[in-house]
Design a protein around this motif. Structure first.
Motif, short mmCIF file in Angstrom:
data_model
loop_
_atom_site.label_atom_id
_atom_site.label_comp_id
_atom_site.label_asym_id
_atom_site.label_seq_id
_atom_site.Cartn_x
_atom_site.Cartn_y
_atom_site.Cartn_z
N TYR A 188 0.84 -1.19 0.00
CA TYR A 188 0.00 0.00 0.00
C TYR A 188 0.88 1.24 0.00
O TYR A 188 1.94 1.28 0.63
N ARG A 189 0.39 2.27 -0.64
CA ARG A 189 1.18 3.49 -0.81
C ARG A 189 0.69 4.58 0.14
O ARG A 189 0.21 4.27 1.23
N LEU A 190 0.86 5.84 -0.22
CA LEU A 190 0.53 6.92 0.71
C LEU A 190 -0.92 6.87 1.16
O LEU A 190 -1.23 7.17 2.31
N GLN A 191 -1.82 6.47 0.25
CA GLN A 191 -3.22 6.34 0.65
C GLN A 191 -3.37 5.41 1.85
O GLN A 191 -4.09 5.70 2.80
N GLY A 192 -2.68 4.26 1.82
CA GLY A 192 -2.77 3.32 2.92
C GLY A 192 -2.21 3.89 4.21
O GLY A 192 -2.78 3.68 5.28
N VAL A 193 -1.11 4.60 4.12
CA VAL A 193 -0.50 5.21 5.31
C VAL A 193 -1.48 6.20 5.94
O VAL A 193 -1.73 6.17 7.15
N LEU A 194 -2.05 7.08 5.14
CA LEU A 194 -2.93 8.12 5.67
C LEU A 194 -4.26 7.54 6.14
O LEU A 194 -4.80 7.99 7.16
N ALA A 195 -4.79 6.56 5.44
CA ALA A 195 -6.07 5.96 5.84
C ALA A 195 -5.94 5.27 7.19
O ALA A 195 -6.80 5.42 8.07
#
Length: 322
Positions: A188-195
């Protein structure tokens, strides 16, 4: 993972700032029970994150009347008195068919304890609704009852497992294994980190404000989760700058994303401070150790470079210094 498969994954694991209008939290903490005010993003004065909460509000009547059929009314009434943001999220998500999988209805104590997972997961459900989130392109985030981030660009990114070499201790080992080393989650990329950061952070106040009713261990890592996900975000920014300079330049040019990162940093500090007296019920001793690493010079430097703001490192960690 595709958008459609993400929701399915949420059901099998535990997984508020209106950035669309360019606003951040108030210039001074709002008194408990009072709504936070907003200030234009371009203003240079120092400001602090705050939101209404009243953990001392009497809910004994709700506890006495609690049963398996009135749990949603109880949830909304409980948070109306103690944490209005929780009430508003519950109202926004009241029709979600998956609530039942996250809520313990056997007793009021079990119900209160299950709120860490329930609010965490319903935050995911709100944030990742396809009407708000375009996978790896733009995201949404429920911050609090009066502030939600929408259409925040993320521009894809790189697999979050790339931050692993920067983790030199075992303070976050269990979460590292799940979110960074797992063959799927690690991609997972930045979306996964922020979510994950937003959902974990929302789960913390959900149990902080009902701490006296929590008798088990189901919420005992809430503070650790919030601190760990902030660690991941800061390390992700460091790797972006050093290993992916073109991507770093692209996300650093996004005002909404810069403001979201700053708000989440200050919001984490705010709720870690509010929950600190209840360590042992909503967090373990490692939460403060993880937080100390988050304030290491290299991590504060990347935060301040990315956001363009200086944050305080004293007792007012939920505030900027400029």
């Amino acid at each position: 993972m595709s958008r459609g498969r993400w929701s399915l994954r949420l059901l099998t694991g535990c997984l508020a700032l209106s950035l669309g209008s360019g606003y951040v939290a108030s210039a001074a903490p709002a008194p408990s029970g009072q709504p936070a005010t907003a200030r234009p993003a371009g203003a240079a004065e120092p400001f602090c994150y705050s939101e209404p909460s009243n953990p001392q509000a009497d809910v004994s009547d709700l506890r006495a009347a609690f049963n398996a059929s009135n749990w949603m009314r109880t949830l909304q009434a409980m948070y109306q008195r103690r944490w209005p943001s929780g009430e508003k999220l519950a109202i926004a998500q009241a029709k979600d068919k998956y609530w039942d999988q996250f809520v313990n209805k056997r007793s009021f104590e079990g119900f209160a304890e299950s709120m860490m997972v329930a609010i965490h997961e319903e935050t995911h459900m709100w944030d990742l609704d396809p009407s708000r989130t375009k996978w790896d392109v733009s995201i949404a985030a429920w911050i609090n009852g009066s502030q939600q981030a929408t259409q925040v660009p993320v521009h894809g990114g790189f697999p979050r497992k790339e931050i692993l070499p920067l983790i030199k201790d075992r303070l976050t080992a269990s979460m590292d294994n799940t979110y960074l080393r797992d063959a799927t989650q690690g991609t997972y990329r930045l979306q996964g980190v922020l979510a994950e950061q937003n959902a974990g952070l929302t789960g913390l106040p959900a149990v902080t404000v009902v701490h006296e009713y929590i008798k088990g261990v189901g919420a005992s890592n809430a503070r650790d989760i919030a601190a760990t996900n902030l660690r991941y975000l800061l390390l992700y920014l460091r790797v972006a700058k050093t290993k992916h300079p073109e991507y770093w330049a692209r996300i650093k040019a996004e005002p909404k994303l810069r403001e979201l990162v700053l708000t989440q940093f200050l919001r984490t500090a705010y709720w870690l401070e509010k929950s600190a007296p209840y360590t042992g019920v909503v967090g373990g001793p490692d939460a403060d150790k993880i937080t100390a690493t988050n304030y290491a010079p290299e991590n504060i430097a990347i935060l301040e470079e990315f956001t363009g703001r200086t944050v305080r490192k004293d007792a007012q960690k939920h505030c900027t210094a400029d």
